[in-house]
Design a protein around this motif. Structure first.
Motif, PDB file in Angstrom:
ATOM      1  N   GLY A  26       3.649  -1.226  32.819  1.00 26.90           N
ATOM      2  CA  GLY A  26       4.497  -0.611  31.653  1.00 26.90           C
ATOM      3  C   GLY A  26       3.071   0.100  31.023  1.00 26.90           C
ATOM      4  N   SER A  38       3.547   3.189  28.158  1.00 28.33           N
ATOM      5  CA  SER A  38       3.827   3.270  26.885  1.00 28.33           C
ATOM      6  C   SER A  38       3.811   2.075  26.122  1.00 28.33           C
ATOM      7  CB  SER A  38       5.385   3.498  27.269  1.00 28.33           C
ATOM      8  OG  SER A  38       6.260   3.524  25.854  1.00 28.33           O
ATOM      9  N   ILE A  71       3.925  -1.465  24.552  1.00 24.71           N
ATOM     10  CA  ILE A  71       2.974  -2.818  24.331  1.00 24.71           C
ATOM     11  C   ILE A  71       2.117  -2.765  26.068  1.00 24.71           C
ATOM     12  CG2 ILE A  71       3.205  -5.281  25.039  1.00 24.71           C
ATOM     13  CD1 ILE A  71       5.715  -5.235  23.417  1.00 24.71           C
ATOM     14  N   ASP A  86       7.538   3.358  40.752  1.00 27.53           N
ATOM     15  CA  ASP A  86       8.681   2.921  40.148  1.00 27.53           C
ATOM     16  C   ASP A  86       8.703   1.202  40.679  1.00 27.53           C
ATOM     17  OD1 ASP A  86      11.252   1.760  39.753  1.00 27.53           O
ATOM     18  OD2 ASP A  86      12.097   3.857  40.175  1.00 27.53           O
ATOM     19  N   LEU A  87       8.573   0.518  39.945  1.00 27.07           N
ATOM     20  CA  LEU A  87       8.484  -1.003  40.291  1.00 27.07           C
ATOM     21  C   LEU A  87       9.672  -1.631  41.127  1.00 27.07           C
ATOM     22  CD1 LEU A  87       6.397  -2.530  37.470  1.00 27.07           C
ATOM     23  CD2 LEU A  87       5.555  -2.318  39.861  1.00 27.07           C
ATOM     24  N   THR A  88      10.811  -0.853  41.045  1.00 26.36           N
ATOM     25  CA  THR A  88      12.008  -1.142  41.807  1.00 26.36           C
ATOM     26  C   THR A  88      12.177  -0.464  43.283  1.00 26.36           C
ATOM     27  OG1 THR A  88      13.438   0.509  40.857  1.00 26.36           O
ATOM     28  CG2 THR A  88      13.374  -1.711  39.788  1.00 26.36           C
ATOM     29  N   ALA A 110       4.337  -5.790  31.675  1.00 21.21           N
ATOM     30  CA  ALA A 110       4.861  -5.276  30.342  1.00 21.21           C
ATOM     31  C   ALA A 110       6.019  -4.119  30.602  1.00 21.21           C
ATOM     32  CB  ALA A 110       3.906  -4.523  29.319  1.00 21.21           C
ATOM     33  N   ALA A 111       6.081  -3.864  31.996  1.00 24.55           N
ATOM     34  CA  ALA A 111       7.425  -2.880  32.347  1.00 24.55           C
ATOM     35  C   ALA A 111       8.527  -3.651  32.076  1.00 24.55           C
ATOM     36  CB  ALA A 111       7.219  -2.558  33.459  1.00 24.55           C
ATOM     37  N   ILE A 118      13.252  -3.000  30.530  1.00 25.03           N
ATOM     38  CA  ILE A 118      13.904  -1.981  29.897  1.00 25.03           C
ATOM     39  C   ILE A 118      14.980  -2.770  29.003  1.00 25.03           C
ATOM     40  CG2 ILE A 118      14.059  -0.079  31.623  1.00 25.03           C
ATOM     41  CD1 ILE A 118      16.580  -1.624  32.943  1.00 25.03           C
ATOM     42  N   LYS A 166      15.437 -11.992  30.386  1.00 22.60           N
ATOM     43  CA  LYS A 166      14.043 -12.334  29.786  1.00 22.60           C
ATOM     44  C   LYS A 166      14.105 -14.151  29.868  1.00 22.60           C
ATOM     45  CE  LYS A 166      12.442  -8.689  28.444  1.00 22.60           C
ATOM     46  NZ  LYS A 166      11.154  -8.087  29.038  1.00 22.60           N
ATOM     47  N   GLY A 172       8.792 -10.477  19.013  1.00 20.30           N
ATOM     48  CA  GLY A 172       9.954  -9.944  18.242  1.00 20.30           C
ATOM     49  C   GLY A 172       9.898  -8.465  18.113  1.00 20.30           C
ATOM     50  N   PRO A 231       8.161   2.915  21.593  1.00 19.18           N
ATOM     51  CA  PRO A 231       9.250   3.692  21.914  1.00 19.18           C
ATOM     52  C   PRO A 231      10.384   2.848  21.891  1.00 19.18           C
ATOM     53  CG  PRO A 231       7.282   4.743  22.873  1.00 19.18           C
ATOM     54  CD  PRO A 231       6.926   3.319  22.356  1.00 19.18           C
ATOM     55  N   MET A 232      10.489   1.886  22.884  1.00 19.27           N
ATOM     56  CA  MET A 232      11.593   1.138  23.090  1.00 19.27           C
ATOM     57  C   MET A 232      12.501   0.766  21.723  1.00 19.27           C
ATOM     58  SD  MET A 232      12.050  -2.679  25.095  1.00 19.27           S
ATOM     59  CE  MET A 232      11.786  -2.161  26.545  1.00 19.27           C
ATOM     60  N   SER A 233      11.605   0.244  20.812  1.00 22.35           N
ATOM     61  CA  SER A 233      12.324  -0.213  19.504  1.00 22.35           C
ATOM     62  C   SER A 233      12.883   1.043  18.495  1.00 22.35           C
ATOM     63  CB  SER A 233      11.536  -1.178  18.596  1.00 22.35           C
ATOM     64  OG  SER A 233      10.325  -0.631  18.279  1.00 22.35           O
TER      65      SER A 233
HETATM   66  N1  LIG Z   1       9.362  -3.226  21.796  1.00 22.25           N
HETATM   67  C1  LIG Z   1       9.913  -4.425  21.289  1.00 22.25           C
HETATM   68  O1  LIG Z   1      10.394  -4.837  20.018  1.00 22.25           O
HETATM   69  C2  LIG Z   1       9.840  -5.492  22.436  1.00 22.25           C
HETATM   70  C3  LIG Z   1      10.268  -6.864  21.853  1.00 22.25           C
HETATM   71  C4  LIG Z   1      10.428  -7.885  22.759  1.00 22.25           C
HETATM   72  C5  LIG Z   1       9.778  -7.667  24.076  1.00 22.25           C
HETATM   73  N2  LIG Z   1       9.837  -6.515  24.448  1.00 22.25           N
HETATM   74  C6  LIG Z   1       9.321  -6.172  25.755  1.00 22.25           C
HETATM   75  O2  LIG Z   1       8.054  -5.695  26.003  1.00 22.25           O
HETATM   76  C7  LIG Z   1       7.847  -4.989  27.105  1.00 22.25           C
HETATM   77  C8  LIG Z   1       7.351  -3.621  26.806  1.00 22.25           C
HETATM   78  O3  LIG Z   1       8.186  -2.819  25.877  1.00 22.25           O
HETATM   79  P1  LIG Z   1       7.835  -1.576  25.247  1.00 22.25           P
HETATM   80  O4  LIG Z   1       8.231  -1.716  23.807  1.00 22.25           O
HETATM   81  O5  LIG Z   1       6.585  -1.151  25.205  1.00 22.25           O
HETATM   82  O6  LIG Z   1       8.707  -0.711  25.955  1.00 22.25           O
HETATM   83  P2  LIG Z   1       8.511   0.945  26.185  1.00 22.25           P
HETATM   84  O7  LIG Z   1       7.539   1.465  25.158  1.00 22.25           O
HETATM   85  O8  LIG Z   1       9.966   1.421  26.479  1.00 22.25           O
HETATM   86  O9  LIG Z   1       7.779   1.004  27.643  1.00 22.25           O
HETATM   87  C9  LIG Z   1       8.395   0.379  28.537  1.00 22.25           C
HETATM   88  C10 LIG Z   1       7.579   0.412  29.828  1.00 22.25           C
HETATM   89  O10 LIG Z   1       8.043  -0.062  30.907  1.00 22.25           O
HETATM   90  C11 LIG Z   1       7.951   0.844  32.108  1.00 22.25           C
HETATM   91  N3  LIG Z   1       8.904   0.697  33.065  1.00 22.25           N
HETATM   92  C12 LIG Z   1      10.263   0.757  32.804  1.00 22.25           C
HETATM   93  N4  LIG Z   1      11.239   0.639  34.140  1.00 22.25           N
HETATM   94  C13 LIG Z   1      10.094   0.713  34.944  1.00 22.25           C
HETATM   95  C14 LIG Z   1      10.077   0.973  36.533  1.00 22.25           C
HETATM   96  N5  LIG Z   1      11.485   0.571  37.042  1.00 22.25           N
HETATM   97  N6  LIG Z   1       9.019   0.865  36.931  1.00 22.25           N
HETATM   98  C15 LIG Z   1       7.983   0.911  36.601  1.00 22.25           C
HETATM   99  N7  LIG Z   1       7.566   0.836  35.234  1.00 22.25           N
HETATM  100  C16 LIG Z   1       8.931   0.927  34.343  1.00 22.25           C
HETATM  101  C17 LIG Z   1       7.872   2.043  31.550  1.00 22.25           C
HETATM  102  O11 LIG Z   1       7.385   3.218  32.441  1.00 22.25           O
HETATM  103  P3  LIG Z   1       7.609   4.848  32.359  1.00 22.25           P
HETATM  104  O12 LIG Z   1       7.745   5.099  30.847  1.00 22.25           O
HETATM  105  O13 LIG Z   1       6.390   5.212  32.853  1.00 22.25           O
HETATM  106  O14 LIG Z   1       8.819   4.950  33.010  1.00 22.25           O
HETATM  107  C18 LIG Z   1       6.949   1.962  30.318  1.00 22.25           C
HETATM  108  O15 LIG Z   1       5.720   2.080  30.550  1.00 22.25           O
HETATM  109  C19 LIG Z   1       9.395  -4.943  27.828  1.00 22.25           C
HETATM  110  O16 LIG Z   1       9.451  -6.099  28.749  1.00 22.25           O
HETATM  111  C20 LIG Z   1      10.236  -5.279  26.597  1.00 22.25           C
HETATM  112  O17 LIG Z   1      11.385  -6.015  27.079  1.00 22.25           O
HETATM  113  C21 LIG Z   1       9.552  -5.284  23.810  1.00 22.25           C
END
Ligand SMILES: NC(=O)c1ccc[n+]([C@@H]2O[C@H](COP(=O)([O-])OP(=O)(O)OC[C@H]3O[C@@H](n4cnc5c(N)ncnc54)[C@H](OP(=O)(O)O)[C@@H]3O)[C@@H](O)[C@H]2O)c1
Length: 255
Positions: free
Chosen positions: A17, A20, A22, A66-68, A93-94, A96, A163, A190, A195-197
């Motif tokens: 991850g 992007s 985290i 793509d990790l899947t 950290a990857a 969705i 989770k 939290g 970009p996710m939030s």
């Molecule tokens: N943001 C929050 O508020 C929050 C809160 C609690 C937990 N989290 C957790 O923290 C982690 C990181 O979240 P974030 O907020 O940083 O989200 P983000 O900005 O959307 O980043 C998600 C990352 O996951 C990667 N990813 C998704 N599917 C993938 C796949 N199939 N193979 C490889 N890489 C994949 C994306 O890669 P590409 O962009 O290169 O596709 C991206 O680098 C997640 O597990 C999320 O559930 C986030």
């Protein structure tokens, strides 16, 4: 002179991850603390952008994946770790997320979420802890879970399910891998600004955003807040910590 127990000097850390949010913040912090990095993500341009933001002296290798795609992951990780060297730490950290009423959670959607948020993380861990891939003196694995592994929220069944599963798996892994001095922990954020939030429903409406913010007694967090906790768990300072989940949530779950 005190030894800095939080240093990651000479440690080889894999971060998923890393293109992007985290994961990117973790890459920046680990680099600042001296680590050599293997950064994984799907988006090559964004991975390059992360690399350009690193300030530490340690090397950085990028892996667009793509990790899947499990067969491809097995092939590429093996080849790369042969070059990179034995791994001291991993941050997964990857992931969705979505907000979807339970009535709309089809078996296909449940499976899709499970593949990315759970199976991909466990599969990569299996590969990285093989003899020769992992430091024989021990390592630290960190999964980024969520407060949703611990508490519920409407329309969060899909996300919470994954989770919670990751948390449960990490605890059993911690026990199984302790004899190899491999520590396994989770960090449960939290809402932090990524970009996710930013894409989430509550960010599209100021009243909803304020409601979500108020659920966090310390306000919303940043990706760096999560990265700092990761550095602790990866470093010597966390050497006696395994099988736990650290809440990094501004007090969200304290209420
Ligand atoms: N943001 C929050 O508020 C929050 C809160 C609690 C937990 N989290 C957790 O923290 C982690 C990181 O979240 P974030 O907020 O940083 O989200 P983000 O900005 O959307 O980043 C998600 C990352 O996951 C990667 N990813 C998704 N599917 C993938 C796949 N199939 N193979 C490889 N890489 C994949 C994306 O890669 P590409 O962009 O290169 O596709 C991206 O680098 C997640 O597990 C999320 O559930 C986030």
């Amino acid at each position: 002179m005190l030894q800095n127990n939080f240093s990651l000097q000479d440690k080889k850390i894999v971060i998923t991850g890393a293109s992007s949010g985290i994961g990117r913040a973790c890459a920046i912090s680990c680099s600042e603390w001296g680590a050599t990095l293997l950064l994984v993500g799907r988006n090559g341009e964004e991975l390059e952008k992360t690399k350009s933001m690193l300030t530490g002296a340690g090397n950085c290798t990028l892996l667009q994946l793509d990790l899947t795609q499990f067969d491809e992951v097995s092939l590429k990780i093996k080849a790369l770790v042969d070059l990179f060297g034995a791994v001291d730490g991993v941050i997964h950290a990857a992931g969705i997320s979505t907000t979807l009423p339970f009535r709309n959670c089809s078996p296909e959607k449940m499976n899709d979420f499970f593949q990315v948020n759970v199976v991909a993380a466990l599969h990569l861990t299996q590969l990285l802890i093989k003899p020769g891939c992992v430091n024989a003196n021990g390592a630290s694995i960190v999964f980024i879970t969520s407060v949703m592994s611990q508490v519920g929220e409407s329309a969060k069944v899909l996300y919470s399910m994954t989770k919670g599963a990751l948390l449960a798996a990490s605890r059993s892994m911690a026990i199984e891998l302790a004899p190899k001095k491999i520590r396994v922990n989770c960090i449960a954020p939290g809402v932090v600004d990524t970009p996710m939030s930013q894409k989430a429903y509550y960010s599209q409406n100021s009243a909803l955003k304020e409601k979500i913010t108020k659920l966090h007694p310390l306000g919303l967090g940043s990706a760096e807040d999560v990265a700092n906790a990761c550095v602790y768990l990866l470093s010597h300072a966390g050497r006696w910590v395994t099988g736990t989940q650290l809440m990094v949530d501004g007090g969200y779950t304290a209420r």
